[in-house]
Design a protein around this motif. Structure first.
Motif, PDB file in Angstrom:
ATOM      1  N   UNK A 169      36.446  50.940  43.522  1.00 30.27           N
ATOM      2  CA  UNK A 169      36.370  50.320  42.207  1.00 30.27           C
ATOM      3  C   UNK A 169      35.439  49.117  42.271  1.00 30.27           C
ATOM      4  N   UNK A 170      34.688  48.912  41.187  1.00 25.83           N
ATOM      5  CA  UNK A 170      33.714  47.830  41.142  1.00 25.83           C
ATOM      6  C   UNK A 170      33.831  47.071  39.827  1.00 25.83           C
ATOM      7  N   UNK A 171      33.854  45.750  39.927  1.00 25.76           N
ATOM      8  CA  UNK A 171      33.734  44.870  38.769  1.00 25.76           C
ATOM      9  C   UNK A 171      32.336  44.274  38.819  1.00 25.76           C
ATOM     10  N   UNK A 172      31.505  44.599  37.829  1.00 26.39           N
ATOM     11  CA  UNK A 172      30.102  44.177  37.855  1.00 26.39           C
ATOM     12  C   UNK A 172      29.776  43.406  36.583  1.00 26.39           C
ATOM     13  N   UNK A 173      29.627  42.100  36.726  1.00 27.93           N
ATOM     14  CA  UNK A 173      29.165  41.304  35.591  1.00 27.93           C
ATOM     15  C   UNK A 173      27.650  41.262  35.638  1.00 27.93           C
ATOM     16  N   UNK A 174      27.020  41.685  34.542  1.00 24.92           N
ATOM     17  CA  UNK A 174      25.560  41.748  34.487  1.00 24.92           C
ATOM     18  C   UNK A 174      25.086  40.973  33.271  1.00 24.92           C
ATOM     19  N   UNK A 175      24.390  39.879  33.516  1.00 31.66           N
ATOM     20  CA  UNK A 175      23.905  39.048  32.432  1.00 31.66           C
ATOM     21  C   UNK A 175      22.944  39.795  31.523  1.00 31.66           C
ATOM     22  N   UNK A 176      22.798  39.286  30.300  1.00 28.26           N
ATOM     23  CA  UNK A 176      21.896  39.900  29.328  1.00 28.26           C
ATOM     24  C   UNK A 176      20.488  39.998  29.898  1.00 28.26           C
ATOM     25  N   UNK A 177      19.882  41.180  29.757  1.00 30.68           N
ATOM     26  CA  UNK A 177      18.506  41.359  30.213  1.00 30.68           C
ATOM     27  C   UNK A 177      18.358  41.923  31.609  1.00 30.68           C
ATOM     28  N   UNK A 178      19.471  42.222  32.276  1.00 38.21           N
ATOM     29  CA  UNK A 178      19.373  42.761  33.640  1.00 38.21           C
ATOM     30  C   UNK A 178      19.024  44.246  33.648  1.00 38.21           C
ATOM     31  N   UNK A 217      35.854  53.920  39.759  1.00 41.55           N
ATOM     32  CA  UNK A 217      35.802  53.324  38.426  1.00 41.55           C
ATOM     33  C   UNK A 217      34.923  52.077  38.496  1.00 41.55           C
ATOM     34  N   UNK A 218      33.975  51.984  37.582  1.00 36.86           N
ATOM     35  CA  UNK A 218      33.099  50.820  37.481  1.00 36.86           C
ATOM     36  C   UNK A 218      33.370  50.133  36.152  1.00 36.86           C
ATOM     37  N   UNK A 219      33.670  48.851  36.196  1.00 41.31           N
ATOM     38  CA  UNK A 219      33.844  48.037  34.992  1.00 41.31           C
ATOM     39  C   UNK A 219      32.641  47.104  34.905  1.00 41.31           C
ATOM     40  N   UNK A 220      31.939  47.129  33.789  1.00 38.60           N
ATOM     41  CA  UNK A 220      30.787  46.240  33.670  1.00 38.60           C
ATOM     42  C   UNK A 220      30.681  45.659  32.272  1.00 38.60           C
ATOM     43  N   UNK A 221      30.126  44.456  32.199  1.00 42.91           N
ATOM     44  CA  UNK A 221      29.936  43.738  30.941  1.00 42.91           C
ATOM     45  C   UNK A 221      29.147  42.480  31.268  1.00 42.91           C
ATOM     46  N   UNK A 222      28.619  41.866  30.235  1.00 36.79           N
ATOM     47  CA  UNK A 222      27.986  40.557  30.434  1.00 36.79           C
ATOM     48  C   UNK A 222      29.029  39.469  30.566  1.00 36.79           C
ATOM     49  N   UNK A 263      47.373  42.164  41.891  1.00 34.61           N
ATOM     50  CA  UNK A 263      48.769  41.889  41.572  1.00 34.61           C
ATOM     51  C   UNK A 263      48.906  40.438  41.113  1.00 34.61           C
ATOM     52  N   UNK A 264      50.149  40.000  40.873  1.00 32.66           N
ATOM     53  CA  UNK A 264      50.387  38.655  40.350  1.00 32.66           C
ATOM     54  C   UNK A 264      49.910  37.559  41.290  1.00 32.66           C
ATOM     55  N   UNK A 265      49.763  37.886  42.574  1.00 33.70           N
ATOM     56  CA  UNK A 265      49.307  36.905  43.556  1.00 33.70           C
ATOM     57  C   UNK A 265      47.793  36.930  43.736  1.00 33.70           C
ATOM     58  N   UNK A 266      47.112  37.791  42.960  1.00 33.23           N
ATOM     59  CA  UNK A 266      45.658  37.875  43.077  1.00 33.23           C
ATOM     60  C   UNK A 266      45.189  38.762  44.207  1.00 33.23           C
ATOM     61  N   UNK A 267      46.085  39.586  44.743  1.00 35.63           N
ATOM     62  CA  UNK A 267      45.738  40.488  45.843  1.00 35.63           C
ATOM     63  C   UNK A 267      45.360  41.853  45.263  1.00 35.63           C
ATOM     64  N   UNK A 268      44.209  42.420  45.641  1.00 28.92           N
ATOM     65  CA  UNK A 268      43.810  43.730  45.113  1.00 28.92           C
ATOM     66  C   UNK A 268      44.838  44.804  45.447  1.00 28.92           C
ATOM     67  N   UNK A 269      45.149  45.657  44.464  1.00 29.96           N
ATOM     68  CA  UNK A 269      46.099  46.747  44.688  1.00 29.96           C
ATOM     69  C   UNK A 269      45.366  48.016  45.106  1.00 29.96           C
ATOM     70  N   UNK A 270      44.057  48.007  45.054  1.00 25.47           N
ATOM     71  CA  UNK A 270      43.236  49.121  45.512  1.00 25.47           C
ATOM     72  C   UNK A 270      41.916  48.538  46.012  1.00 25.47           C
ATOM     73  N   UNK A 271      41.038  49.369  46.490  1.00 26.41           N
ATOM     74  CA  UNK A 271      39.747  48.893  46.996  1.00 26.41           C
ATOM     75  C   UNK A 271      38.878  48.436  45.827  1.00 26.41           C
ATOM     76  N   UNK A 272      38.680  47.133  45.712  1.00 29.27           N
ATOM     77  CA  UNK A 272      37.932  46.566  44.589  1.00 29.27           C
ATOM     78  C   UNK A 272      36.827  45.656  45.111  1.00 29.27           C
TER      79      UNK A 272
END
Length: 669
Positions: free
Chosen positions: A51-60, A408-413, A432-441
């Motif tokens: 899983x990937x969280x990808x923040x991509x600024x406007x214009x990338x 799963x890829x999550x992306x947004x600016x 989780x509530x402690x900020x620990x990834x529950x899967x490979x992120x």
């Protein structure tokens, strides 16, 4: 799936890297290292099945950055977006570029909800006795008939019909009304054809609502008849900041006056009046209609809907006052179901399921006892809605989606608040509530290539009253007029409430020598077209905070009336706050503040859309400077030049000022 797999010589680097296929295909195209950085991260997520969280600024260039590795993966991928604008950009602009100019071979399908397609079965029935709500609607009928005889897709977007064309609901279906494989025209059905095309495709382009409607049907065991999407191996959520609201609307229970009205209308149309059973059917339907109308006639007063302009919490003691009416509706539904159960026609057996679903939803709503749901009521137009929605979608995603999809890829600016992904990841059930990834992120933040320090100014006046103080909106309207004088109009004025929007518009309207537009006066696209045609000032809320793209000189000023904290009076927001506090967590810093910071970034993002854009974002809420939490907002925004005096702002805009950038530490909190 496409029979011809991509050539082994093709890769993310050869397509998007310096001197690559993209640069060769487009004249004057400048290589974007930010785009390649994101593409490599997406490629790694596919290769590692993570899983990937990808923040991509406007214009990338983020769409190509995820489309290329998705298509090279050899897997069926769903790309889901929040807005129609982005869907159309991907399908009609980006994918043809990759296919025709960059050597990729693939099949892609653009999928919409089934209500967007003409239902041949319902069209045939309607044609026998067409009835319209007005003469104006009736004038479109010949146009619809001509189109229906020629269309190859059945997609309503091919027709120039007004959005308010009521007859369309009788010419199309929903998951509730579709007969599925029992339909006599199933093989020639436009939805069937689209689904089969999707089964052979490499890439499916959908919106969030269709994706989660399909996921909800699949997880309820209705995938075969109710679902539209074929099996898929990976999902990319673009505009992922909008996922929580979109998913929440499908993972719950809802009953509306519209839903019961449609059931009554459809039930009466299932048998001809000459059928010997029509008398019994008609009496059962009339009974249901009578009790349903009685319920929804009393609901606004009893539930307090007359006292609020938005949603209200469904309180057990108030709902108990409607228990008699609710029971009568359920009994009428059960009686109708008992009649249709013994019949063979698919239209009648479908009514059996629809009645059973309504009884189940009403029973769930009536109890108001699930600690994991928030119960609310709302009026929308002439409709009344009763809802029970999950307070958090994290568990729903874990059980319904993550168990069946390994990539799963999550992306947004706008995914990171104050540079951290924790808030979004927790809301999505990835931490989780402690900020620990529950899967490979994995996470990646790709900066915008735009020079915000040179291209934009952030105006932070402190002379206006506090937004909660008397006289704020009057002072804000005065400031709006003065700011528009600086830029010659060409402004979006964004509000957090319709009340403030309408009041400010009324105060400023006669003082603005430009075309003045107001959200709600025309459809959204018509407003945007009018805005682009001449110097204008658009007063707007909600839908104009995101997903709106006006590059160039047409937009030089974005004014925001106040910090976009979600209303604690909203039942869903209030329930989330209570849940966090019950866990011993601090709701303001852990939920309300990061959510508002991301919303503000969306509003800011309307301004700079290209390297050539230049303009001002004005925040009229003094709390961004005077309150300690203002630092969190400022830290989340792009590094625009900060100015607190209108005279200095005018000098900067006109190019007569040599002000230096005002840094975060220069502001006195």
């Amino acid at each position: 799936m496409s029979s011809s797999a991509p050539s082994l010589r093709l890769s993310v680097d050869t397509l998007l890297g310096p001197g690559g296929a993209l640069q060769s295909a487009l004249e004057n195209y400048e290589y974007r290292p930010e785009q390649l950085q994101m593409a490599r991260s997406v490629e790694k997520a596919f290769s590692e099945r993570g899983y990937l969280l990808a923040e991509a600024g406007t214009g990338t260039g983020k769409t190509l950055a995820y489309l290329v590795p998705a298509l090279l993966s050899g897997r069926r991928v769903v790309v889901s977006t929040a807005t129609k604008t982005l869907q159309e950009q991907i399908f009609f602009k980006d994918l043809p570029l990759l296919r025709e100019r960059m050597g990729l071979s693939f099949e892609a399908v653009y999928l919409k909800g089934r209500s967007n397609y003409l239902c041949l079965h319902r069209y045939a029935a309607f044609s026998k006795d067409p009835q319209f709500s007005s003469r104006e609607e009736a004038r479109y009928w010949k146009h619809v008939q001509t189109w229906a005889s020629r269309t190859e897709t059945g997609d309503r977007s091919e027709l120039e019909l007004p959005e308010s064309f009521n007859a369309w609901s009788r010419l199309s279906t929903t998951a509730d009304t579709c007969l599925g494989s029992k339909c006599p025209v199933y093989e020639s059905c436009f939805v069937t054809r689209t689904r089969r095309a999707a089964e052979a495709a490499d890439l499916l382009v959908v919106n969030h609502h269709l994706f989660f409607a399909d996921l909800a049907l699949r997880s309820r065991g209705q995938r075969g008849e109710g679902g539209v999407l074929p099996p898929y191996e990976a999902v990319i959520f673009d505009e992922a900041h909008a996922l929580e609201d979109a998913a929440g609307s499908h993972f719950g229970h809802s009953v509306s006056s519209f839903r019961l009205e449609e059931l009554v209308r459809d039930a009466l149309a299932t048998l001809p009046t000459t059928d010997s059973r029509f008398g019994m059917l008609s009496s059962l339907v009339v009974r249901l209609r009578t009790h349903s109308e009685a319920l929804f006639a009393q609901a606004p007063r009893v539930l307090g809907l007359n006292e609020s302009e938005g949603a209200v919490a469904l309180k057990p003691e108030r709902l108990a006052m409607l228990s008699g009416q609710l029971e009568q509706v359920k009994e009428a539904l059960s009686a109708l179901s008992a009649f249709t159960t013994s019949e063979r026609e698919p239209e009648l057996t479908l009514l059996t399921r629809r009645c059973a679903d309504l009884v189940a939803d009403l029973s769930f709503l009536e109890k108001v006892e699930s600690n994991d749901h928030v119960y609310s009521a709302e009026t929308r137009g002439r409709g009344i809605f009763l809802r029970a929605s999950p307070i958090e979608i994290s568990r729903e995603l874990q059980t319904r989606l993550y168990g069946g999809v390994d990539t799963v890829v999550f992306t947004s600016a706008t995914l990171a608040a104050e540079g951290r992904f924790d808030f979004f990841a927790r809301r999505m059930g990835l931490y989780d509530d402690e900020g620990v990834p529950v899967t490979s992120v994995r996470t990646v933040a790709v900066p915008s290539p735009f020079d915000f320090e040179e291209q934009s100014a952030l105006y932070l006046p402190t002379h206006l009253p506090d937004p909660a103080a008397p006289g704020f909106i009057e002072a804000a309207a005065e400031e709006i007029v003065r700011l528009c004088e600086v830029t010659g109009g060409r402004a979006f004025v964004l509000f957090t409430s319709l009340r403030n929007m309408e009041r400010a518009h009324a105060l400023a309207y006669n003082r603005l020598p430009y075309q003045v537009l107001l959200q709600g006066e025309r459809p959204k696209q018509q407003l945007l077209e009018a805005f682009r045609e001449q110097p204008s000032v658009l007063f707007a809320a909600h839908s104009f905070w995101e997903g709106v793209d006006v590059p160039g000189d047409a937009l030089s000023l974005v004014i925001i009336d106040r910090l976009p904290f979600a209303s604690p009076g909203d039942p869903v927001v209030a329930a989330r706050i209570r849940q966090l506090e019950a866990r011993g967590e601090e709701a303001f810093g852990g939920y309300q503040l990061p959510q508002a910071a991301l919303a503000l970034r969306q509003g800011f993002g309307r301004l700079i859309r290209t390297r050539a854009d230049r303009g001002i974002v004005a925040m009229l809420d003094r709390r961004i400077v005077t309150k300690s939490y203002g630092r969190a907002f400022l830290k989340s925004l792009p590094p625009a030049r900060r100015i607190d005096r209108l005279e200095s702002l005018e000098g900067w805009f006109n190019g007569t000022s040599t002000l230096s950038v005002s840094r975060e530490d220069d502001i006195d909190f």
